[in-house]
Design a protein around this motif. Structure first.
Motif, PDB file in Angstrom:
ATOM      1  N   UNK A   1      -1.993  45.405   4.215  1.00 31.13           N
ATOM      2  CA  UNK A   1      -2.825  44.699   3.552  1.00 31.13           C
ATOM      3  C   UNK A   1      -3.841  44.091   4.255  1.00 31.13           C
ATOM      4  N   UNK A   2      -3.842  43.790   5.381  1.00 32.63           N
ATOM      5  CA  UNK A   2      -4.690  43.056   6.547  1.00 32.63           C
ATOM      6  C   UNK A   2      -5.424  44.027   7.197  1.00 32.63           C
ATOM      7  N   UNK A   3      -4.964  45.437   7.258  1.00 28.00           N
ATOM      8  CA  UNK A   3      -5.729  46.484   8.027  1.00 28.00           C
ATOM      9  C   UNK A   3      -7.335  46.301   7.597  1.00 28.00           C
ATOM     10  N   UNK A   4      -7.949  46.706   8.782  1.00 25.10           N
ATOM     11  CA  UNK A   4      -9.464  46.818   8.409  1.00 25.10           C
ATOM     12  C   UNK A   4     -10.050  47.827   7.414  1.00 25.10           C
ATOM     13  N   UNK A   5      -9.144  48.823   7.094  1.00 24.23           N
ATOM     14  CA  UNK A   5      -9.528  49.749   6.013  1.00 24.23           C
ATOM     15  C   UNK A   5      -9.029  49.322   4.760  1.00 24.23           C
ATOM     16  N   UNK A   6      -8.483  48.360   4.517  1.00 23.92           N
ATOM     17  CA  UNK A   6      -8.015  47.460   3.300  1.00 23.92           C
ATOM     18  C   UNK A   6      -8.545  46.420   3.147  1.00 23.92           C
ATOM     19  N   UNK A   7      -8.054  45.011   3.950  1.00 21.30           N
ATOM     20  CA  UNK A   7      -8.400  43.818   3.809  1.00 21.30           C
ATOM     21  C   UNK A   7      -8.205  43.262   2.305  1.00 21.30           C
ATOM     22  N   UNK A   8      -7.110  43.614   1.872  1.00 22.52           N
ATOM     23  CA  UNK A   8      -6.973  42.848   0.836  1.00 22.52           C
ATOM     24  C   UNK A   8      -6.157  41.507   0.847  1.00 22.52           C
ATOM     25  N   UNK A   9      -7.167  40.475   0.656  1.00 18.52           N
ATOM     26  CA  UNK A   9      -6.853  39.164   0.926  1.00 18.52           C
ATOM     27  C   UNK A   9      -5.613  38.385   0.182  1.00 18.52           C
ATOM     28  N   UNK A  10      -5.717  38.728  -1.239  1.00 17.28           N
ATOM     29  CA  UNK A  10      -4.357  38.015  -1.933  1.00 17.28           C
ATOM     30  C   UNK A  10      -3.122  38.801  -1.461  1.00 17.28           C
TER      31      UNK A  10
END
Length: 253
Positions: free
Chosen positions: A183-192
């Motif tokens: 989720x935190x990966x720079x290709x995703x960055x999904x904060x919730x």
């Protein structure tokens, strides 16, 4: 705790690119090696878990890096990972695509309302898999909007998802740490999702140092740019050099 000895090649992160970088820019290469391999050398996470997280980052549907995936998969097997553990990581990397609905379905409901378009909510459809996720304490309220929009499809997806949550190949702590990474990966960055999984990881016994180590692995993933580009550049330079006439041949033209 004694820190593990990890060489520049004894990990799933680096391919031949590091040797090329050492030749072309030795000073920067030394700095890159120290920084990129710190999660392997610190001993905060086990070598196996580090490589499994590497499998997840590279297999994630937001990344799909074949060469990186293969390196980390081999390194994970070398570190003692089982087929079941790697299979579970791949499942997690696949089902994260549900975030498209987590992001888009609330926006659809809001914009439809703003446009005066009525949306029928089929609340009486049976949803046994969704009910199972709720009973297991794994339901995410971010899924409520698309459950309301399409309960049959949502239940079909949750039948897939519950198979991941009930798989005991990895511990709850390990699953949450892996989920933080993708989720935190720079290709995703999904904060919730990142926040939710950090909270769950802490509840499952993970330490702040372990969670920070996961985030460091996400940063190390950035060096896949070098793994991809440097061998390609070296190949192109070699090809051009081979095509150029030698000085003697050029003088005779």
């Amino acid at each position: 705790m004694e820190k593990p000895s990890v060489s520049a090649t004894d990990n799933g992160l680096w391919g031949p690119a590091l040797d090329i970088l050492r030749e072309w820019d030795p000073s920067w290469a030394r700095s890159v090696e120290v920084q990129s391999l710190e999660p392997w050398r610190s001993g905060v996470l086990s070598r196996k878990l580090v490589e499994l997280i590497g499998v997840g980052l590279n297999a994630a549907c937001t990344n799909l890096n074949r060469e990186g995936l293969q390196r980390h998969m081999r390194a994970a097997l070398d570190a003692g990972a089982t087929r079941g553990e790697i299979l579970l990581v791949l499942k997690c990397a696949a089902v994260m695509a549900v975030h498209s609905c987590s992001l888009g379905s609330p926006l659809l409901l809001e914009e439809a309302k703003a446009a005066g378009i009525a949306i029928e909510h089929a609340t009486d459809a049976p949803t046994p898999a969704c009910d199972g996720m709720k009973a297991a304490g794994q339901w995410n309220v971010a899924w409520d909007p698309f459950l309301a929009l399409d309960p049959a499809w949502t239940d079909a997806f949750m039948a897939v998802g519950i198979g991941v949550y009930t798989d005991s190949s990895l511990t709850a702590r390990e699953i949450e740490l892996l989920s933080i990474a993708v989720d935190a990966s720079f290709t995703h960055m999904y904060a919730p999702g990142t926040r939710r999984h950090i909270a769950h990881a802490l509840k499952a016994g993970a330490t702040p140092a372990e969670i920070m180590a996961v985030l460091k692995l996400c940063v190390s993933q950035g060096y896949q740019a070098l793994n991809l580009g440097l061998p390609m550049l070296a190949e192109e330079l070699a090809r051009r050099a081979a095509e150029e006439p030698s000085p003697a041949a050029a003088a005779s033209l």
